[in-house]
Design a protein around this motif. Structure first.
Motif, PDB file in Angstrom:
ATOM      1  N   ARG A  19      18.327  25.732  17.936  1.00  0.00           N
ATOM      2  CA  ARG A  19      18.494  24.771  19.029  1.00  0.00           C
ATOM      3  C   ARG A  19      18.945  25.517  20.272  1.00  0.00           C
ATOM      4  O   ARG A  19      20.021  26.111  20.282  1.00  0.00           O
ATOM      5  CB  ARG A  19      19.503  23.687  18.667  1.00  0.00           C
ATOM      6  CG  ARG A  19      19.728  22.621  19.745  1.00  0.00           C
ATOM      7  CD  ARG A  19      20.702  21.579  19.223  1.00  0.00           C
ATOM      8  NE  ARG A  19      21.177  20.638  20.202  1.00  0.00           N
ATOM      9  CZ  ARG A  19      20.586  19.488  20.494  1.00  0.00           C
ATOM     10  NH1 ARG A  19      19.459  19.158  19.882  1.00  0.00           N
ATOM     11  NH2 ARG A  19      21.110  18.667  21.386  1.00  0.00           N
ATOM     12  N   LEU A  20      18.110  25.479  21.292  1.00  0.00           N
ATOM     13  CA  LEU A  20      18.426  26.133  22.554  1.00  0.00           C
ATOM     14  C   LEU A  20      19.035  25.130  23.517  1.00  0.00           C
ATOM     15  O   LEU A  20      18.671  23.950  23.507  1.00  0.00           O
ATOM     16  CB  LEU A  20      17.167  26.734  23.175  1.00  0.00           C
ATOM     17  CG  LEU A  20      16.369  27.705  22.318  1.00  0.00           C
ATOM     18  CD1 LEU A  20      15.188  28.251  23.130  1.00  0.00           C
ATOM     19  CD2 LEU A  20      17.220  28.818  21.778  1.00  0.00           C
ATOM     20  N   THR A  69      11.239  19.838  19.833  1.00  0.00           N
ATOM     21  CA  THR A  69      11.623  18.612  20.524  1.00  0.00           C
ATOM     22  C   THR A  69      12.481  18.963  21.723  1.00  0.00           C
ATOM     23  O   THR A  69      13.515  19.635  21.575  1.00  0.00           O
ATOM     24  CB  THR A  69      12.417  17.672  19.593  1.00  0.00           C
ATOM     25  OG1 THR A  69      11.651  17.394  18.413  1.00  0.00           O
ATOM     26  CG2 THR A  69      12.740  16.366  20.306  1.00  0.00           C
ATOM     27  N   ILE A  70      12.033  18.522  22.888  1.00  0.00           N
ATOM     28  CA  ILE A  70      12.793  18.762  24.108  1.00  0.00           C
ATOM     29  C   ILE A  70      13.619  17.522  24.409  1.00  0.00           C
ATOM     30  O   ILE A  70      13.203  16.396  24.143  1.00  0.00           O
ATOM     31  CB  ILE A  70      11.850  19.113  25.287  1.00  0.00           C
ATOM     32  CG1 ILE A  70      12.641  19.618  26.491  1.00  0.00           C
ATOM     33  CG2 ILE A  70      10.960  17.927  25.663  1.00  0.00           C
ATOM     34  CD1 ILE A  70      11.752  20.192  27.603  1.00  0.00           C
ATOM     35  N   GLY A  71      14.817  17.747  24.948  1.00  0.00           N
ATOM     36  CA  GLY A  71      15.675  16.636  25.333  1.00  0.00           C
ATOM     37  C   GLY A  71      16.564  17.048  26.490  1.00  0.00           C
ATOM     38  O   GLY A  71      16.598  18.228  26.865  1.00  0.00           O
ATOM     39  N   ARG A  72      17.222  16.085  27.065  1.00  0.00           N
ATOM     40  CA  ARG A  72      18.132  16.386  28.169  1.00  0.00           C
ATOM     41  C   ARG A  72      19.285  15.411  28.176  1.00  0.00           C
ATOM     42  O   ARG A  72      19.136  14.265  27.750  1.00  0.00           O
ATOM     43  CB  ARG A  72      17.384  16.385  29.499  1.00  0.00           C
ATOM     44  CG  ARG A  72      16.852  15.055  29.955  1.00  0.00           C
ATOM     45  CD  ARG A  72      15.891  15.213  31.141  1.00  0.00           C
ATOM     46  NE  ARG A  72      16.538  15.798  32.302  1.00  0.00           N
ATOM     47  CZ  ARG A  72      15.865  16.392  33.309  1.00  0.00           C
ATOM     48  NH1 ARG A  72      14.539  16.448  33.274  1.00  0.00           N
ATOM     49  NH2 ARG A  72      16.526  16.874  34.339  1.00  0.00           N
ATOM     50  N   THR A  78      22.341  19.406  31.208  1.00  0.00           N
ATOM     51  CA  THR A  78      21.878  20.235  30.109  1.00  0.00           C
ATOM     52  C   THR A  78      20.514  19.780  29.600  1.00  0.00           C
ATOM     53  O   THR A  78      20.249  18.576  29.512  1.00  0.00           O
ATOM     54  CB  THR A  78      22.892  20.216  28.956  1.00  0.00           C
ATOM     55  OG1 THR A  78      24.165  20.663  29.432  1.00  0.00           O
ATOM     56  CG2 THR A  78      22.456  21.120  27.813  1.00  0.00           C
ATOM     57  N   VAL A  79      19.703  20.761  29.271  1.00  0.00           N
ATOM     58  CA  VAL A  79      18.406  20.538  28.647  1.00  0.00           C
ATOM     59  C   VAL A  79      18.419  21.262  27.298  1.00  0.00           C
ATOM     60  O   VAL A  79      19.006  22.344  27.175  1.00  0.00           O
ATOM     61  CB  VAL A  79      17.265  21.078  29.526  1.00  0.00           C
ATOM     62  CG1 VAL A  79      15.909  20.843  28.880  1.00  0.00           C
ATOM     63  CG2 VAL A  79      17.310  20.432  30.895  1.00  0.00           C
ATOM     64  N   TYR A  80      17.781  20.670  26.313  1.00  0.00           N
ATOM     65  CA  TYR A  80      17.772  21.234  24.974  1.00  0.00           C
ATOM     66  C   TYR A  80      16.341  21.500  24.513  1.00  0.00           C
ATOM     67  O   TYR A  80      15.384  20.898  24.998  1.00  0.00           O
ATOM     68  CB  TYR A  80      18.425  20.257  23.988  1.00  0.00           C
ATOM     69  CG  TYR A  80      19.820  19.853  24.345  1.00  0.00           C
ATOM     70  CD1 TYR A  80      20.071  18.641  24.990  1.00  0.00           C
ATOM     71  CD2 TYR A  80      20.896  20.659  24.033  1.00  0.00           C
ATOM     72  CE1 TYR A  80      21.355  18.261  25.333  1.00  0.00           C
ATOM     73  CE2 TYR A  80      22.196  20.277  24.362  1.00  0.00           C
ATOM     74  CZ  TYR A  80      22.410  19.082  25.004  1.00  0.00           C
ATOM     75  OH  TYR A  80      23.686  18.708  25.334  1.00  0.00           O
ATOM     76  N   TYR A  95      12.924  30.876  28.279  1.00  0.00           N
ATOM     77  CA  TYR A  95      13.530  30.587  29.570  1.00  0.00           C
ATOM     78  C   TYR A  95      13.460  29.088  29.852  1.00  0.00           C
ATOM     79  O   TYR A  95      12.475  28.431  29.496  1.00  0.00           O
ATOM     80  CB  TYR A  95      12.765  31.278  30.692  1.00  0.00           C
ATOM     81  CG  TYR A  95      12.713  32.774  30.626  1.00  0.00           C
ATOM     82  CD1 TYR A  95      11.672  33.419  29.967  1.00  0.00           C
ATOM     83  CD2 TYR A  95      13.674  33.548  31.267  1.00  0.00           C
ATOM     84  CE1 TYR A  95      11.608  34.804  29.925  1.00  0.00           C
ATOM     85  CE2 TYR A  95      13.616  34.927  31.243  1.00  0.00           C
ATOM     86  CZ  TYR A  95      12.587  35.549  30.564  1.00  0.00           C
ATOM     87  OH  TYR A  95      12.524  36.920  30.531  1.00  0.00           O
ATOM     88  N   CYS A  96      14.475  28.575  30.527  1.00  0.00           N
ATOM     89  CA  CYS A  96      14.339  27.237  31.081  1.00  0.00           C
ATOM     90  C   CYS A  96      14.099  27.380  32.580  1.00  0.00           C
ATOM     91  O   CYS A  96      14.523  28.352  33.207  1.00  0.00           O
ATOM     92  CB  CYS A  96      15.540  26.348  30.791  1.00  0.00           C
ATOM     93  SG  CYS A  96      17.078  26.832  31.581  1.00  0.00           S
ATOM     94  N   ALA A  97      13.388  26.418  33.121  1.00  0.00           N
ATOM     95  CA  ALA A  97      13.014  26.465  34.530  1.00  0.00           C
ATOM     96  C   ALA A  97      13.027  25.059  35.110  1.00  0.00           C
ATOM     97  O   ALA A  97      12.521  24.120  34.483  1.00  0.00           O
ATOM     98  CB  ALA A  97      11.641  27.093  34.694  1.00  0.00           C
TER      99      ALA A  97
END
Length: 118
Positions: A19-20, A69-72, A78-80, A95-97
């Motif tokens: 989990r990022l 699965t992307i979430g915020r 924060t974004v996950y 990377y997150c952008a």
């Protein structure tokens, strides 16, 4: 100062999960589309996933559909990215952008490494 700081990268075995997280500061993260982009060794950047500002719309590249699965949480800036059923092909620097309404990737983090190996 604008910052995006990713964390959560790890070395896991095939089939494992990671989990990022990506925490933003210095800008209003809640108004941006947020993306995850990865770069594998010796390859160019690959867009992985995106989420709309309100979290109501999410998008994935075909190779991760059903596994990621992307979430915020805009209250936490924060974004996950939940990554399941990992394979060696998922090994990359992630990377997150932050993406503006004009489609520009305005802000980038420093990246977090995910390694999948038995």
């Amino acid at each position: 100062e604008v910052q995006l700081v990713e964390s959560g990268g790890d070395m896991v075995q095939p089939g494992g999960s990671v989990r990022l997280s990506c925490v933003g500061s210095g800008f209003t993260l809640s108004t941006y589309d947020m993306n995850w982009v990865r770069q594998a060794p010796g390859k160019g950047p690959e867009w992985v996933s995106a989420i709309a500002p309100g979290g109501g719309s999410t998008y994935y590249t075909d190779s991760v559909k059903g596994r990621y699965t992307i979430g915020r949480d805009n209250a936490k800036n924060t974004v996950y990215l939940q990554m399941d059923s990992l394979t060696p092909e998922d090994k990359a620097l992630y990377y997150c952008a932050g993406e503006t309404a004009a489609g520009e990737y305005a802000y980038w983090g420093q990246g977090t490494q995910v390694t999948v190996s038995s």
